[in-house]
Design a protein around this motif. Structure first.
Motif, PDB file in Angstrom:
ATOM      1  N   ALA A  81     -12.952 -43.817  -3.795  1.00 22.44           N
ATOM      2  CA  ALA A  81     -14.212 -42.721  -3.938  1.00 22.44           C
ATOM      3  C   ALA A  81     -14.170 -41.933  -5.155  1.00 22.44           C
ATOM      4  N   ASN A  82     -15.098 -41.927  -6.011  1.00 22.23           N
ATOM      5  CA  ASN A  82     -15.123 -40.956  -7.053  1.00 22.23           C
ATOM      6  C   ASN A  82     -14.044 -41.257  -7.808  1.00 22.23           C
ATOM      7  N   GLY A  83     -13.605 -42.323  -8.286  1.00 26.00           N
ATOM      8  CA  GLY A  83     -12.412 -42.693  -9.202  1.00 26.00           C
ATOM      9  C   GLY A  83     -10.981 -42.271  -8.492  1.00 26.00           C
ATOM     10  N   ILE A  84     -11.066 -41.996  -7.240  1.00 26.41           N
ATOM     11  CA  ILE A  84      -9.719 -41.971  -6.614  1.00 26.41           C
ATOM     12  C   ILE A  84      -9.372 -42.799  -5.540  1.00 26.41           C
ATOM     13  N   GLU A 138      -2.888 -39.877  -2.763  1.00 23.84           N
ATOM     14  CA  GLU A 138      -3.951 -39.899  -3.618  1.00 23.84           C
ATOM     15  C   GLU A 138      -3.663 -40.364  -5.125  1.00 23.84           C
ATOM     16  N   ASN A 146     -11.361 -52.224 -10.361  1.00 27.70           N
ATOM     17  CA  ASN A 146     -12.202 -52.192  -9.312  1.00 27.70           C
ATOM     18  C   ASN A 146     -11.670 -52.795  -8.158  1.00 27.70           C
ATOM     19  N   ARG A 164     -14.644 -51.866  -5.077  1.00 27.45           N
ATOM     20  CA  ARG A 164     -15.742 -50.936  -5.408  1.00 27.45           C
ATOM     21  C   ARG A 164     -16.523 -52.062  -6.390  1.00 27.45           C
TER      22      ARG A 164
END
Length: 165
Positions: A81-84, A138, A146, A164
């Motif tokens: 999510a959101n590059g994390i 994280e 991806n 993603r």
């Protein structure tokens, strides 16, 4: 289920070089063959969840393997999510990030598949071990990646995966 195509390079001597092949993918397949106590790697091979393998043309065995692995209770979770990349693990696992792309069909000029045109779906173009993780974690998603997955370094079992678009 996230399908990944790792094109091996050990057939490139047959007069046609697979443009997506890599010695890294051949080494990865050889590691699975050793861990699964096979006499050696072969194609077409499908590895399911890092723990089962079958001939890639045996749809029934593939379906059974996917169903079996899907019934296992996960001991890890992962999401993008959101590059994390965030998740949790019950024990130390390797976090991998992959760049996966579909590509235009390839015309095979020589070798066993000479004269055929092959589809190129879910081609792994890059694979990176990001970190060894344990418990809650994280990590930033590497540029271009991806697909992410958690893999047990001892058994090669895939504990969790996410993608993603």
């Amino acid at each position: 289920m996230i399908a990944l195509a790792f094109h091996v390079d050990y057939w490139n001597y047959l007069g046609w070089r697979d443009p997506f092949s890599s010695p890294q993918w051949s080494a990865r397949q050889a590691a699975y063959a050793a861990k699964m106590r096979l006499s050696g790697p072969y194609t077409p091979q499908v590895v399911i969840g890092g723990e089962l393998q079958t001939v890639g043309s045996d749809r029934g065995a593939i379906s059974e393997g996917v169903a079996r692995v899907s019934r296992e209770k996960p001991d890890a979770s992962i999401a993008i999510a959101n590059g994390i990349v965030r998740g949790t693990t019950a024990h130390p696992l390797d976090l991998y990030a992959a760049t996966v792309r579909s590509s235009p069909p390839t015309a095979v000029k020589a070798g066993e598949n000479g004269g055929r045109t092959l589809r190129n779906d879910a081609i792994v173009r890059g694979l990176f071990r990001v970190a060894r993780v344990n418990g809650a974690f994280e990590q930033p998603l590497p540029a271009g990646a991806n697909v992410v997955f958690l893999q047990d370094p001892a058994t090669l079992r895939i504990a969790a995966a996410a993608s993603r678009p």
